[in-house]
Every structure is written in structure tokens, then in C-alpha cells.
Scaffold this motif. Structure first.
Motif, PDB file in Angstrom:
ATOM      1  N   ALA A   1       0.661  -1.212  -0.157  1.00 55.40           N
ATOM      2  CA  ALA A   1       0.056  -0.073  -0.027  1.00 55.40           C
ATOM      3  C   ALA A   1       0.841   1.222   0.006  1.00 55.40           C
ATOM      4  CB  ALA A   1      -1.003  -0.010   1.322  1.00 55.40           C
ATOM      5  N   THR A   2       0.480   2.464  -0.395  1.00 54.79           N
ATOM      6  CA  THR A   2       0.832   3.766  -0.453  1.00 54.79           C
ATOM      7  C   THR A   2       0.468   4.279   0.765  1.00 54.79           C
ATOM      8  OG1 THR A   2       0.677   3.796  -2.870  1.00 54.79           O
ATOM      9  CG2 THR A   2       0.966   5.769  -1.663  1.00 54.79           C
ATOM     10  N   VAL A   3       1.321   5.001   1.577  1.00 53.04           N
ATOM     11  CA  VAL A   3       1.188   5.443   3.025  1.00 53.04           C
ATOM     12  C   VAL A   3       1.552   7.054   2.753  1.00 53.04           C
ATOM     13  CG1 VAL A   3       1.591   5.558   5.292  1.00 53.04           C
ATOM     14  CG2 VAL A   3       1.559   3.422   4.182  1.00 53.04           C
ATOM     15  N   LYS A   4       0.663   7.809   3.079  1.00 51.40           N
ATOM     16  CA  LYS A   4       1.221   9.373   3.261  1.00 51.40           C
ATOM     17  C   LYS A   4       0.706   9.936   4.415  1.00 51.40           C
ATOM     18  CE  LYS A   4       0.347  10.136  -1.767  1.00 51.40           C
ATOM     19  NZ  LYS A   4      -0.380  11.014  -2.777  1.00 51.40           N
ATOM     20  N   ILE A   5       1.596  10.810   5.032  1.00 49.37           N
ATOM     21  CA  ILE A   5       1.304  11.498   6.064  1.00 49.37           C
ATOM     22  C   ILE A   5       1.264  13.002   5.864  1.00 49.37           C
ATOM     23  CG2 ILE A   5       1.835  12.139   8.434  1.00 49.37           C
ATOM     24  CD1 ILE A   5       3.672   9.533   8.873  1.00 49.37           C
ATOM     25  N   ASP A   6      -0.121  13.655   5.914  1.00 47.47           N
ATOM     26  CA  ASP A   6      -0.259  15.107   5.580  1.00 47.47           C
ATOM     27  C   ASP A   6       0.147  15.180   4.014  1.00 47.47           C
ATOM     28  OD1 ASP A   6      -1.469  15.810   7.890  1.00 47.47           O
ATOM     29  OD2 ASP A   6       0.293  16.458   8.617  1.00 47.47           O
ATOM     30  N   GLY A   7      -0.295  14.193   3.341  1.00 48.33           N
ATOM     31  CA  GLY A   7      -0.019  14.108   1.848  1.00 48.33           C
ATOM     32  C   GLY A   7       1.435  13.878   1.306  1.00 48.33           C
ATOM     33  N   VAL A   8       2.352  13.618   2.372  1.00 54.91           N
ATOM     34  CA  VAL A   8       3.815  13.634   1.961  1.00 54.91           C
ATOM     35  C   VAL A   8       4.005  11.867   2.021  1.00 54.91           C
ATOM     36  CG1 VAL A   8       6.131  13.767   2.621  1.00 54.91           C
ATOM     37  CG2 VAL A   8       4.530  15.580   2.796  1.00 54.91           C
ATOM     38  N   LEU A   9       4.074  11.419   0.646  1.00 53.85           N
ATOM     39  CA  LEU A   9       4.488   9.821   0.632  1.00 53.85           C
ATOM     40  C   LEU A   9       5.642   9.558   1.692  1.00 53.85           C
ATOM     41  CD1 LEU A   9       4.137   7.247  -0.985  1.00 53.85           C
ATOM     42  CD2 LEU A   9       6.116   8.150  -2.404  1.00 53.85           C
ATOM     43  N   VAL A  10       5.334   8.289   2.382  1.00 55.13           N
ATOM     44  CA  VAL A  10       6.090   7.659   3.185  1.00 55.13           C
ATOM     45  C   VAL A  10       6.966   6.594   2.726  1.00 55.13           C
ATOM     46  CG1 VAL A  10       6.209   6.440   5.599  1.00 55.13           C
ATOM     47  CG2 VAL A  10       4.683   8.407   5.175  1.00 55.13           C
ATOM     48  N   PRO A  11       8.177   6.515   2.457  1.00 53.22           N
ATOM     49  CA  PRO A  11       9.000   5.661   1.675  1.00 53.22           C
ATOM     50  C   PRO A  11       8.639   4.166   2.474  1.00 53.22           C
ATOM     51  CG  PRO A  11      10.246   7.278   2.269  1.00 53.22           C
ATOM     52  CD  PRO A  11       9.139   7.595   3.150  1.00 53.22           C
ATOM     53  N   ALA A  12       8.673   3.189   1.709  1.00 52.64           N
ATOM     54  CA  ALA A  12       8.339   1.895   1.940  1.00 52.64           C
ATOM     55  C   ALA A  12       9.361   1.731   3.204  1.00 52.64           C
ATOM     56  CB  ALA A  12       8.453   0.906   0.937  1.00 52.64           C
ATOM     57  N   ALA A  13      10.490   1.849   3.023  1.00 56.08           N
ATOM     58  CA  ALA A  13      11.291   1.583   4.155  1.00 56.08           C
ATOM     59  C   ALA A  13      11.078   2.190   5.485  1.00 56.08           C
ATOM     60  CB  ALA A  13      12.880   1.927   3.896  1.00 56.08           C
ATOM     61  N   ALA A  14      10.272   3.208   5.672  1.00 57.09           N
ATOM     62  CA  ALA A  14       9.779   3.795   6.800  1.00 57.09           C
ATOM     63  C   ALA A  14       8.371   3.528   7.395  1.00 57.09           C
ATOM     64  CB  ALA A  14       9.571   5.316   6.664  1.00 57.09           C
ATOM     65  N   VAL A  15       7.854   2.396   6.557  1.00 53.35           N
ATOM     66  CA  VAL A  15       6.626   1.910   7.174  1.00 53.35           C
ATOM     67  C   VAL A  15       6.808   0.944   7.938  1.00 53.35           C
ATOM     68  CG1 VAL A  15       4.477   0.700   6.551  1.00 53.35           C
ATOM     69  CG2 VAL A  15       5.331   2.298   4.933  1.00 53.35           C
ATOM     70  N   GLY A  16       6.180   0.800   9.176  1.00 50.95           N
ATOM     71  CA  GLY A  16       6.269  -0.108  10.193  1.00 50.95           C
ATOM     72  C   GLY A  16       7.500   0.188  11.307  1.00 50.95           C
ATOM     73  N   VAL A  17       8.057   1.406  11.236  1.00 52.44           N
ATOM     74  CA  VAL A  17       8.928   1.757  12.208  1.00 52.44           C
ATOM     75  C   VAL A  17       8.694   3.253  12.552  1.00 52.44           C
ATOM     76  CG1 VAL A  17      10.899   0.222  11.012  1.00 52.44           C
ATOM     77  CG2 VAL A  17      10.670   2.717  10.220  1.00 52.44           C
ATOM     78  N   LYS A  18       9.402   3.542  13.845  1.00 51.39           N
ATOM     79  CA  LYS A  18       9.103   5.043  14.290  1.00 51.39           C
ATOM     80  C   LYS A  18       9.554   5.876  13.115  1.00 51.39           C
ATOM     81  CE  LYS A  18      11.536   6.363  17.904  1.00 51.39           C
ATOM     82  NZ  LYS A  18      12.130   6.508  19.224  1.00 51.39           N
ATOM     83  N   ARG A  19       8.717   6.893  12.814  1.00 52.31           N
ATOM     84  CA  ARG A  19       8.823   8.172  11.987  1.00 52.31           C
ATOM     85  C   ARG A  19       8.808   9.450  12.619  1.00 52.31           C
ATOM     86  NH1 ARG A  19       9.921   8.746   6.562  1.00 52.31           N
ATOM     87  NH2 ARG A  19       9.133  10.443   5.626  1.00 52.31           N
ATOM     88  N   ALA A  20       9.645  10.395  12.475  1.00 55.59           N
ATOM     89  CA  ALA A  20       9.594  11.635  12.889  1.00 55.59           C
ATOM     90  C   ALA A  20       8.357  12.428  12.548  1.00 55.59           C
ATOM     91  CB  ALA A  20      10.869  12.515  13.203  1.00 55.59           C
ATOM     92  N   ALA A  21       7.681  13.062  13.391  1.00 57.79           N
ATOM     93  CA  ALA A  21       6.497  13.764  13.065  1.00 57.79           C
ATOM     94  C   ALA A  21       6.333  15.047  13.579  1.00 57.79           C
ATOM     95  CB  ALA A  21       5.273  13.078  13.032  1.00 57.79           C
TER      96      ALA A  21
END
Length: 180
Positions: A135-155
Motif C-alpha cells: 500500500a501507499t502511505v502518506k502523512i499529511d499528503g507526503v509519501l512515506v517511503p516503504a522503508a519507513a513503514v512499520g518503524v518509528k518516523r519523526a513527525a
């Protein structure tokens, strides 16, 4: 034969020097100085949007740690903590020589102090996909790279909108509260 040509092309590409940043001329320096003054005035008035614009433009003309630190301060005022964090980190990564101007040495010290104060204010989001994994994941319209899915991401703290979409599935959207 194609492999040999590809390897030769790669070797040639790596042997070419990377384009260097053009040395600023007098007009660039004067413009950057004027932009920095406007940025400082805006920062004093807490007009963070204008300050970020002016410091960003000035740094594009004449890259200096003083401008990057002031840009980080402006971004922090806008609540864009992740970007501010990265600007402070940039100053620390690039460093300055012991013979640098005093203002640059002070900017390096300020970056260290302000980064330490900012770190606890960063928010963190973890998006975990169960199905579909592509799946394609976006946070506030910004694409989250596949490598960052499932791990803690700064926000940035606030209420980001998470959007997950994939072919053959209904798009999922959720707004989450994110605190420091």
C-alpha cells in the motif's frame, strides 16, 4: 556486451566531478545580507513564515551556518520541528573550522543547544500495515517511503492525516493526535 557498456558508462559517470556550488559574487552576497536582515526583523516580530522564506533564500545564495540556524529557528516557530531538527543537524554535520568567523562558531554552539532542546518536542508516528503490504502511505499528503513503514518516523506534533491506499482497496484515512 551490454553489461560491459553499462559498466563502462557507470565508471565514466563516477569519474566525472560533481557539479560544484557556484561561488557567490558580490551581488549574491549583498542580496543574501539584505535577506538575512529582513529575516531577523521578521523573526523579532514572530513572522516565522517570512523569516523562513528570507533565511532560506539567503542561504541558497550564500550558504552559512548562521543562516541555517536562523532558518531552523523560523521553522521551529512555524511548528515544523522535523525540518528544524534537520537544519540544526546539518550545521553540526558540516561543522566549522576553528578559524571560522566568531558568528559561525556561535552558530555551531547554538545549533547544539537548540537541537538538544528541540529533540524532546519531536513527535513520532508508526504506521503498521497488515494487508496489503504494498500500500501507499502518506502523512499529511507526503509519501512515506516503504522503508519507513512499520518503524518509528519523526513527525511534527499536531493532528496529521494518515492516508493508506492500494489498488483494489478502499482508501483509509485517519487523523491522529501526535504529541511530543
Amino acid at each position: 556486451m551490454k553489461l560491459v557498456a553499462l559498466c563502462l558508462g557507470l565508471v565514466c559517470a563516477l569519474a566525472l566531478p560533481l557539479p560544484a556550488r557556484a561561488e557567490p559574487n558580490e551581488a549574491d552576497r549583498a542580496t543574501a545580507r539584505a535577506l538575512a536582515l529582513e529575516g531577523h526583523g521578521a523573526l523579532e516580530k514572530k513572522d516565522y513564515k517570512t523569516a523562513a522564506d528570507r533565511f532560506g533564500r539567503a542561504d541558497q545564495l550564500v550558504h552559512a551556518p548562521t543562516l541555517v540556524v536562523d532558518l531552523a529557528r523560523s521553522l521551529q516557530g512555524l511548528g515544523r520541528f522535523v525540518e528544524a531538527h534537520e537544519k540544526y543537524e546539518l550545521v553540526l554535520r558540516e561543522g566549522v573550522t576553528s578559524t571560522a568567523p566568531k558568528s559561525w562558531l556561535r552558530a555551531l554552539e547554538d545549533a547544539k543547544k537548540e537541537l538538544d532542546a528541540l529533540k524532546p518536542r519531536l513527535g513520532w508516528v508508526t504506521v503498521i500495515l497488515k494487508e496489503p503490504l504494498e500500500a501507499t502511505v502518506k502523512i499529511d499528503g507526503v509519501l512515506v517511503p516503504a522503508a519507513a513503514v512499520g518503524v518509528k518516523r519523526a513527525a511534527d506534533p499536531g493532528f496529521p492525516k494518515i492516508t493508506v491506499s492500494a489498488a483494489g482497496y478502499e482508501t483509509f484515512e485517519q487523523t491522529l493526535p501526535v504529541g511530543p
